[in-house]
Design a protein around this motif. Structure first.
Motif, PDB file in Angstrom:
ATOM      1  N   THR A 107      11.436 -39.700  58.244  1.00 13.41           N
ATOM      2  CA  THR A 107      12.580 -39.296  59.074  1.00 13.41           C
ATOM      3  C   THR A 107      13.589 -38.484  58.275  1.00 13.41           C
ATOM      4  O   THR A 107      14.082 -37.454  58.742  1.00 13.41           O
ATOM      5  N   LYS A 108      13.893 -38.898  57.055  1.00 10.97           N
ATOM      6  CA  LYS A 108      14.900 -38.211  56.253  1.00 10.97           C
ATOM      7  C   LYS A 108      14.331 -37.028  55.464  1.00 10.97           C
ATOM      8  O   LYS A 108      15.067 -36.125  55.076  1.00 10.97           O
ATOM      9  N   ASP A 113       6.474 -43.028  62.429  1.00 10.15           N
ATOM     10  CA  ASP A 113       7.530 -42.033  62.546  1.00 10.15           C
ATOM     11  C   ASP A 113       7.232 -40.762  61.760  1.00 10.15           C
ATOM     12  O   ASP A 113       8.131 -39.986  61.457  1.00 10.15           O
TER      13      ASP A 113
END
Length: 566
Positions: free
Chosen positions: A137-138, A198
């Motif tokens: 995600t980051k 994710d």
């Protein structure tokens, strides 16, 4: 063309009083460090630098290494005739040595099979310690770039096998099983690292369409009838076009001086004969003239193996506790970093023959010997004292941790473990100090030490025999079997390591050990009562890893500085 990872200019290791030539040396040193750091996930991990891209190990990368080597050599030549301080002079000599290695990169590119276990180390680091730490995600862009590089790296291996085959180099048949098993394990790790809820559709598509497909194509090539039909049943580099010359250069780079394989082979045989006599004498003193009877006794009394991993760890710590109070007798300076013993992750133990020394990092500021706690019924521990003195103190930890802590050394000298013969030779020499310290007073520990020395000498015989003298795997296995406590599985792994995976590397253990002892004996003979072992160790350790001829020169210069005094 891929962008450079580390384009920023770091402060030069120079002062306002530095000469122009010394600034040039410092600049080249920094360039070498940045080059290695940009290409090595392991160095990035140790240095706390995020891995943005993976090395591909293409011929283009090898040719860029060659071009860099030539560029640095030309710049070295321009500086070598100019007066510079002693520290810069040593750094310049090491830059030249690094540059000469880089210059041979394209020439030797075809001499390393890309699918053998040790040659897959970079990929293993990427899949076990880089990709799992990237946040989908980051750091979505970084994860995607690494996944794409992973696919290209595997495709490059496949292409390299084709190119090597065109040049007459085909992976020997005995190495297929280990290579395929290692690649299958890496494929599973890749799928695991890139399968996250994710991760996003783009990463999933790269995983399925590029990464796993690349692994499948590579595995299919190794399993194809066409490739297998061209695979030699024999091993060793000398059977391939230009293989004897390639082995000579790989051995020279490992040992750090040119060797004559036949001479090294004969020397190994002579050393083994000497150790056979010493072992027989010690066994006889214990009431066991027959070696087979002695081994049966060791197994029956539990002296040969440890029942649990905790017992292994306790045994190592017992030996370390005996060494610790004697360290001041031998060393005037030691690393600041603490040290310890820790088991490997059991998930990785099956693929590793032994344990390894893990240097301190910012994240884990302890130098650990990560031992293999599996298969203990076949893992002899009689040489535990010699092994832990080699791996921890006064061996690898006293060299590697101290070197990495030295702010006066350029990073390419303090962080890049390029000099295997210095590294392993020092550790072998350091372990043997236990003899003069009286730490092998137990005859069984002393016998374990002799067996360890025999095993290291058998590597001289096997490595040169397999790669230069036409020795078969069975013949090489016989030398190791007769001179060690290794299991059959380990012997098979070792002989393939020497002949198809990392030719020449194993020579550095014994030859490095002999160079350190030769330097010491020469100094003792010249200085007599003025010889100070603490000062000697400071001379050989203080400048960090370097070619063994430089170590000998440094010791001679030190001796000369003492004998020349009125």
């Amino acid at each position: 063309m891929r962008r450079a990872l580390y384009e920023r200019n770091l402060p030069l290791m120079s002062t306002p009083q530095s000469t122009a030539a010394e600034v040039v040396v410092s600049t080249m040193a920094d360039e070498l460090w940045q080059h290695h750091l940009s290409m090595d996930p392991y160095l990035q991990m140790r240095s706390g630098v995020a891995t943005e891209r993976l090395p591909l190990r293409t011929i283009d990368e090898a040719e860029r290494d060659t071009a860099l080597g030539r560029n640095l050599l030309a710049r070295c030549k321009a500086v070598e005739a100019v007066p510079i301080n002693d520290s810069a002079r040593v750094t310049l000599a090491l830059i030249r040595d690094h540059a000469e290695r880089l210059e041979r990169s394209a020439e030797l590119w075809h001499a390393r099979f890309p699918v053998t276990p040790y040659q897959l180390f970079d990929l293993n680091i990427a899949l076990t310690q880089v990709l799992p730490t990237v946040s989908p995600t980051k750091e979505a862009g970084r994860l995607l770039a690494l996944a794409e590089d992973l696919a290209v790296a595997v495709e490059t291996m496949d292409g390299k096998l084709v190119r090597m085959q065109q040049q007459g180099w085909v992976l020997p048949a005995p190495a297929f099983a280990g290579s395929i098993a290692t690649l299958q394990g890496l494929k599973a790790l890749a799928e695991q690292a890139l399968t996250r809820t994710d991760a996003g559709a783009r990463v999933s598509r790269v995983r399925d369409e590029l990464v796993l497909t690349a692994f499948d194509r590579l595995l299919a090539r190794l399993d194809s009838a066409e490739y297998r039909a061209s695979a030699p049943s024999t091993v060793g580099l000398s059977q391939f076009p230009g293989g004897a010359e390639a082995y000579g250069e790989l051995a020279r780079q490992s040992v750090t001086y040119a060797i004559d394989p036949e001479q090294v082979h004969r020397h190994g045989v002579e050393q083994l004969s000497s150790y056979d006599e010493q072992k027989a004498e010690l066994r006889a003193s214990l009431g066991f003239p027959d070696e087979a009877d002695f081994l049966r006794y060791l197994r029956a009394t539990g002296r040969l193996h440890c029942p649990t991993a905790q017992d292994v760890e306790d045994l190592y710590l017992k030996h370390i506790s005996r060494m610790e109070p004697l360290v001041p007798q031998l060393f005037s300076a030691t690393p600041k970093a603490p040290y310890g013993v820790a088991r490997l992750d059991p998930a990785f133990e099956a693929g590793m023959s032994y344990g390894y020394y893990e240097p301190p990092t910012d994240a884990v500021p302890v130098g650990n010997y990560r031992y293999n706690g599996s298969g203990l019924e076949d893992r002899a521990q009689l040489n535990a004292a010699t092994l832990i003195f080699h791996e921890l103190i006064p061996g690898h930890h006293f060299h590697i941790a101290r070197e990495s802590e030295d702010p006066s050394l350029p990073k390419f000298r303090s962080q890049i473990p390029i000099y295997g013969a210095y590294n392993e030779g020092w550790a072998e020499y350091a372990a043997s100090l236990a003899v003069e310290l009286g730490l092998l007073d137990d005859p069984y520990d002393r016998y374990g030490h002799l067996v360890h020395q025999s095993f290291v000498c058998s590597r001289l015989v096997a490595d040169t025999g397999l790669n230069a003298l036409g020795m078969s795997l069975d013949e090489a296995a016989g030398w190791i079997r007769r001179n060690s406590f290794e299991s059959e599985q380990q012997i098979a792994s070792e002989t393939l390591r020497y002949s198809t995976d990392w030719p020449g590397q194993a020579l550095g253990y014994r030859l490095g050990y002999e160079q350190f002892w030769a330097a010491r004996r020469e100094a003792e003979s010249e200085l007599e009562t003025a010889f100070d072992v603490r000062a000697f160790h400071e001379i050989v350790l203080g400048s960090g890893g370097r070619p063994l001829p430089m170590v000998r020169d440094d010791v001679r210069q030190w001796v000369g500085s003492i004998t020349s005094k009125p």
